[in-house]
Design a protein around this motif. Structure first.
Motif, mmCIF file in Angstrom:
data_model
loop_
_atom_site.group_PDB
_atom_site.id
_atom_site.type_symbol
_atom_site.label_atom_id
_atom_site.label_comp_id
_atom_site.label_asym_id
_atom_site.label_seq_id
_atom_site.Cartn_x
_atom_site.Cartn_y
_atom_site.Cartn_z
ATOM 1 N N SER A 107 0.837 -1.201 0.000
ATOM 2 C CA SER A 107 0.000 0.000 0.000
ATOM 3 C C SER A 107 0.871 1.249 0.000
ATOM 4 C CB SER A 107 -0.918 0.025 1.226
ATOM 5 O OG SER A 107 -0.172 0.240 2.414
ATOM 6 N N TYR A 108 0.271 2.339 -0.459
ATOM 7 C CA TYR A 108 0.932 3.643 -0.421
ATOM 8 C C TYR A 108 -0.074 4.676 0.068
ATOM 9 C CZ TYR A 108 3.314 7.916 -1.784
ATOM 10 O OH TYR A 108 3.902 9.155 -1.767
ATOM 11 N N SER A 109 0.279 5.400 1.133
ATOM 12 C CA SER A 109 -0.628 6.367 1.753
ATOM 13 C C SER A 109 -0.130 7.786 1.549
ATOM 14 C CB SER A 109 -0.743 6.095 3.265
ATOM 15 O OG SER A 109 -1.239 4.804 3.518
ATOM 16 N N ILE A 110 -1.083 8.690 1.314
ATOM 17 C CA ILE A 110 -0.753 10.109 1.212
ATOM 18 C C ILE A 110 -1.715 10.898 2.097
ATOM 19 C CG2 ILE A 110 0.245 9.989 -1.109
ATOM 20 C CD1 ILE A 110 -2.428 10.907 -2.226
ATOM 21 N N ALA A 119 -5.170 5.937 1.058
ATOM 22 C CA ALA A 119 -4.243 4.840 0.792
ATOM 23 C C ALA A 119 -4.684 4.060 -0.440
ATOM 24 C CB ALA A 119 -4.148 3.916 2.002
ATOM 25 N N PHE A 120 -3.696 3.645 -1.248
ATOM 26 C CA PHE A 120 -3.928 2.805 -2.414
ATOM 27 C C PHE A 120 -3.192 1.483 -2.200
ATOM 28 C CE2 PHE A 120 -3.909 7.232 -3.630
ATOM 29 C CZ PHE A 120 -5.055 7.380 -4.388
ATOM 30 N N ILE A 158 -4.795 -11.387 -8.542
ATOM 31 C CA ILE A 158 -4.372 -10.046 -8.171
ATOM 32 C C ILE A 158 -5.592 -9.267 -7.705
ATOM 33 C CG2 ILE A 158 -2.361 -9.947 -9.699
ATOM 34 C CD1 ILE A 158 -4.072 -8.399 -11.691
ATOM 35 N N GLY A 159 -5.353 -8.227 -6.906
ATOM 36 C CA GLY A 159 -6.448 -7.407 -6.416
ATOM 37 C C GLY A 159 -5.987 -5.986 -6.181
ATOM 38 N N THR A 160 -6.934 -5.119 -5.908
ATOM 39 C CA THR A 160 -6.606 -3.722 -5.671
ATOM 40 C C THR A 160 -7.646 -3.121 -4.735
ATOM 41 O OG1 THR A 160 -6.067 -1.606 -6.746
ATOM 42 C CG2 THR A 160 -7.924 -2.859 -7.643
ATOM 43 N N GLY A 161 -7.296 -1.982 -4.141
ATOM 44 C CA GLY A 161 -8.229 -1.324 -3.239
ATOM 45 C C GLY A 161 -7.809 0.106 -2.934
ATOM 46 N N VAL A 162 -8.774 0.873 -2.434
ATOM 47 C CA VAL A 162 -8.560 2.247 -1.976
ATOM 48 C C VAL A 162 -9.158 2.350 -0.584
ATOM 49 C CG1 VAL A 162 -9.031 4.691 -2.402
ATOM 50 C CG2 VAL A 162 -8.667 3.135 -4.334
#
Length: 305
Positions: A107-110, A119-120, A158-162
């Protein structure tokens, strides 16, 4: 027992589609607010410390071959640049079917303001599927799909999220399984497939008094070909140590929850579900036991979740 496993297997495969039958979709958790990383990779590291969560779920107790699930999740922030890492393991069993799922989350948070963070996340995983057809009462011994056992059938995913959050609220959208993986490959078609599931999760913390906080939450799950699923829960936190709550799963079950923050490191939670369908007459409910261990100092949020 073989007859019962046959019934369970048929129930598992009841939802039909044009080219086959869809397999059991993602496991349903009652204590999802403590197990968010399983469905949303963007959650990894957002609590600002090392978080290890283990969960055991026994569903429909009293029915032979009923579902049992264990999960282990570890996630942590890495450095001070908003990077989070996570590792997840799911062991799911239902009659003759067992599946092990391994996931790695990044994850990457801003910071979007002084109080909120966006976060992504991405998830990479592998599924190992096993089916022991010898446990079934096979009515057609010549069925090519049911002759050979399925032994550690590998499929990637694979997966993704916000995940958008502050100390007092959170909102997340995710698709933990993007690839629509086929299982039980036969002569010309696949007997089952795992479909994309979309998750929407959200919650808020209300200060009721100096001692009490109210923590409503919702989890909605949407998957093609399966019924729309929504969990609504209402938890009350007393002096940041004792959690009491209840939840309702639309057209499925009601649950009671209790949790104890034993100290800054250890949290233990328990929930009990009873079905609101006709299935209630044939089982003793579902039990879930959760243990969370957190190590370090929260670097980014107070996080009452």
């Amino acid at each position: 027992m073989k007859n019962f496993y046959s019934i369970i297997f048929i129930v598992l495969m009841t939802l039909t589609c044009s080219k086959g039958i869809m397999a059991q979709q993602d496991v349903q958790y009652t204590q999802y607010i403590y197990n968010t990383n399983i469905v949303n990779p963007a959650y990894a590291g957002t609590r600002g410390l090392l978080n290890i969560t283990a969960l055991h779920r026994s569903q429909w107790v009293g029915l032979e071959g009923a579902p049992e699930t264990q999960t282990l999740n570890l996630n942590t922030p890495v450095g001070e640049k908003g990077i989070g890492l996570g590792f997840g393991l799911v062991n799911d069993n239902l009659g003759p079917v067992s599946e092990q799922i391994f996931n790695i989350d990044i994850s990457y948070s801003i910071k979007t303001s002084n109080a909120s963070t966006l976060a992504f996340g991405i998830k990479a995983g592998a599924n190992l599927l096993n089916v022991d057809f010898n446990q079934l009462e096979i009515f057609d011994p010549n069925d090519q799909n049911l002759i050979a056992e399925v032994d550690n059938r590998f499929s990637p995913n694979i997966g993704t999220g916000v995940y958008y959050f502050s100390d007092y609220w959170y909102l997340g959208v995710s698709v933990p399984n993007i690839l629509e993986t086929s299982h039980f490959d036969g002569t010309s078609t696949s007997l089952a497939s795992e479909r994309q599931t979309f998750y929407l999760i959200g919650g808020y913390v209300f200060d009721l008094s100096y001692d009490w906080k109210f923590k409503p939450a919702i989890l909605t799950k949407i998957s093609s070909g399966t019924p729309f699923s929504t969990d609504v829960s209402a938890n009350f936190l007393y002096r940041e140590n004792l959690t009491l709550g209840a939840s309702y799963r639309l057209d499925s079950a009601v649950s009671a929850l209790v949790g104890f923050q034993l100290n800054k490191t250890w949290f233990i939670g328990y929930s009990y579900d009873t079905d609101t369908t006709d299935l209630n007459s044939f089982n003793g409910g579902s039990h879930e036991l959760l243990l969370r261990v957190e190590v370090g100092r929260k670097a980014r949020c107070g996080c009452f979740f």
